[in-house]
Design a protein around this motif. Structure first.
Motif, PDB file in Angstrom:
ATOM      1  N   THR A  57       0.808  -1.229   0.000  1.00 42.78           N
ATOM      2  CA  THR A  57       0.000   0.000   0.000  1.00 42.78           C
ATOM      3  C   THR A  57       0.835   1.271   0.000  1.00 42.78           C
ATOM      4  OG1 THR A  57      -0.169  -0.081   2.418  1.00 42.78           O
ATOM      5  CG2 THR A  57      -1.949  -1.128   1.170  1.00 42.78           C
ATOM      6  N   PRO A  59       2.356   3.050  -2.315  1.00 40.49           N
ATOM      7  CA  PRO A  59       1.972   4.095  -3.279  1.00 40.49           C
ATOM      8  C   PRO A  59       0.757   4.894  -2.813  1.00 40.49           C
ATOM      9  CG  PRO A  59       2.498   2.071  -4.418  1.00 40.49           C
ATOM     10  CD  PRO A  59       2.447   1.727  -2.961  1.00 40.49           C
ATOM     11  N   TRP A  60      -0.186   4.223  -2.189  1.00 38.16           N
ATOM     12  CA  TRP A  60      -1.374   4.899  -1.659  1.00 38.16           C
ATOM     13  C   TRP A  60      -1.033   5.699  -0.411  1.00 38.16           C
ATOM     14  CZ3 TRP A  60      -4.137   3.219   2.944  1.00 38.16           C
ATOM     15  CH2 TRP A  60      -5.304   3.949   3.173  1.00 38.16           C
ATOM     16  N   MET A  61      -0.191   5.116   0.478  1.00 38.27           N
ATOM     17  CA  MET A  61       0.156   5.791   1.725  1.00 38.27           C
ATOM     18  C   MET A  61       0.903   7.101   1.467  1.00 38.27           C
ATOM     19  SD  MET A  61      -0.985   3.882   4.286  1.00 38.27           S
ATOM     20  CE  MET A  61       0.011   4.139   5.749  1.00 38.27           C
ATOM     21  N   LYS A  62       1.713   7.126   0.423  1.00 39.56           N
ATOM     22  CA  LYS A  62       2.491   8.328   0.131  1.00 39.56           C
ATOM     23  C   LYS A  62       1.636   9.464  -0.419  1.00 39.56           C
ATOM     24  CE  LYS A  62       6.917   5.998  -0.447  1.00 39.56           C
ATOM     25  NZ  LYS A  62       8.031   5.646  -1.352  1.00 39.56           N
ATOM     26  N   LYS A  63       0.350   9.179  -0.653  1.00 42.26           N
ATOM     27  CA  LYS A  63      -0.576  10.218  -1.082  1.00 42.26           C
ATOM     28  C   LYS A  63      -1.335  10.835   0.096  1.00 42.26           C
ATOM     29  CE  LYS A  63      -1.247   8.208  -5.687  1.00 42.26           C
ATOM     30  NZ  LYS A  63      -2.220   7.639  -6.656  1.00 42.26           N
ATOM     31  N   LEU A  64      -0.968  10.445   1.303  1.00 40.09           N
ATOM     32  CA  LEU A  64      -1.578  11.037   2.483  1.00 40.09           C
ATOM     33  C   LEU A  64      -1.215  12.523   2.560  1.00 40.09           C
ATOM     34  CD1 LEU A  64      -0.806   8.193   5.040  1.00 40.09           C
ATOM     35  CD2 LEU A  64      -3.067   8.880   4.238  1.00 40.09           C
ATOM     36  N   TYR A 249      -1.963   4.955   8.822  1.00 43.86           N
ATOM     37  CA  TYR A 249      -2.831   5.972   8.212  1.00 43.86           C
ATOM     38  C   TYR A 249      -3.406   6.877   9.303  1.00 43.86           C
ATOM     39  CZ  TYR A 249      -6.686   8.165   5.723  1.00 43.86           C
ATOM     40  OH  TYR A 249      -7.547   9.089   5.194  1.00 43.86           O
ATOM     41  N   ARG A 271     -13.859   4.741   5.376  1.00 39.15           N
ATOM     42  CA  ARG A 271     -12.911   4.612   6.486  1.00 39.15           C
ATOM     43  C   ARG A 271     -13.580   4.061   7.740  1.00 39.15           C
ATOM     44  NH1 ARG A 271     -10.254  10.624   5.794  1.00 39.15           N
ATOM     45  NH2 ARG A 271      -9.587  10.371   3.621  1.00 39.15           N
TER      46      ARG A 271
END
Length: 277
Positions: A57, A59-64, A249, A271
């Protein structure tokens, strides 16, 4: 008496509207708590899968939400060192925070000089960055984070703990014998000390915990209702909390709040499937 020498006089923190806490998140009396059973302890074997989930995840986490560059001091758990918090710190670094490990080798409890060095790191980070410092502690490391924040609230932005047993008796964990062995200290019924540790710091404080924790009884990680303290339940193992993407997250969400504008965690939309507050 606090295990931390006083850093500077405590000041009153801004009061926020009280947010009700569900009864199933309420702390239990110390004598009611028991260490997690053998089945939950066996479930700690899922920790490698939680790390694999984090890698999947990323790639998704770095969009936080990006951080504002403020410093973050990270404390490892009992018997662990900075290597265990490296994935957590790498993620926060990628989001724009200035993270620092505790830099004291393996965490074998509050030995001579350990607490003084923790305070020195906090003071140094505040002096170098001219910003308040967020404190993150995993398991026993969360006790350090909470106590530092109590002694030095003027230097502390917020506290986030991961599976930290700050309430109840130390024997309500499956690690107390290990603690006694490596620390050279005895787990005792010091009611004054337990009451002190249970008290939340006077800064925004978040406890991230799991009811399927196989090391710490989950009620040991639940803050009492307070305008500046909250609890976030996730599905995770104790050993995997620091690499669990759902836990991280929530942690990143807490750090991303503007200083002085803290609000309780409110999972919305999908969420809500992953969190209970």
């Amino acid at each position: 008496m606090s295990p931390f020498p006083a850093c500077m006089p405590a000041s009153r923190s801004p009061r926020l509207p009280r947010r009700p806490t569900p009864t199933d998140h309420a702390p239990a009396a110390a004598h009611d708590l028991r260490a997690p059973n053998a089945w939950l302890l066996m479930l700690e074997g899922r920790a490698p899968w939680e790390y694999a989930a984090l890698l999947a995840t990323l790639p998704w986490m770095k969009k936080l939400p990006q951080g504002d560059g403020h410093p973050v001091l990270v404390f490892p758990g009992l018997g662990a060192n900075d290597l265990t918090t490296a994935p957590l710190r790498a993620l926060l670094d990628s989001l724009g925070y200035a993270t620092q490990p505790w830099q004291q080798g393996f965490n074998f409890g509050p030995r001579a000089g350990v607490l003084e060095q923790c305070r020195a790191h906090l003071e140094d980070l505040h002096r170098r960055h001219h910003r308040k410092v967020s404190l993150i502690g995993w398991s026993l490391g969360g006790i350090y984070a909470r106590e530092l924040a109590k002694e030095c609230p003027e230097l502390t932005r917020c506290v986030v703990t991961l599976g930290t047993p700050f309430t109840g008796h130390p024997r309500a964990t499956n690690a107390w014998r290990f603690f006694e062995m490596v620390s050279g200290q005895t787990v005792a019924d010091d009611h004054d000390l337990l009451a002190q540790i249970r008290q939340a710091p006077p800064v925004p404080t978040t406890s991230i915990y799991s009811k399927t924790d196989g090391v710490v009884a989950w009620r040991c990680s639940v803050n009492e209702p307070s305008p500046l303290a909250e609890n976030i339940e996730v599905q995770a193992s104790h050993i995997g909390l620091g690499v669990n993407p759902i836990a991280l997250y929530a942690l990143a969400d807490r750090l991303a709040q503007p200083e002085g504008q803290w609000q309780p965690f409110e999972p919305k939309g999908a969420r809500r499937w992953f969190y209970k507050t």
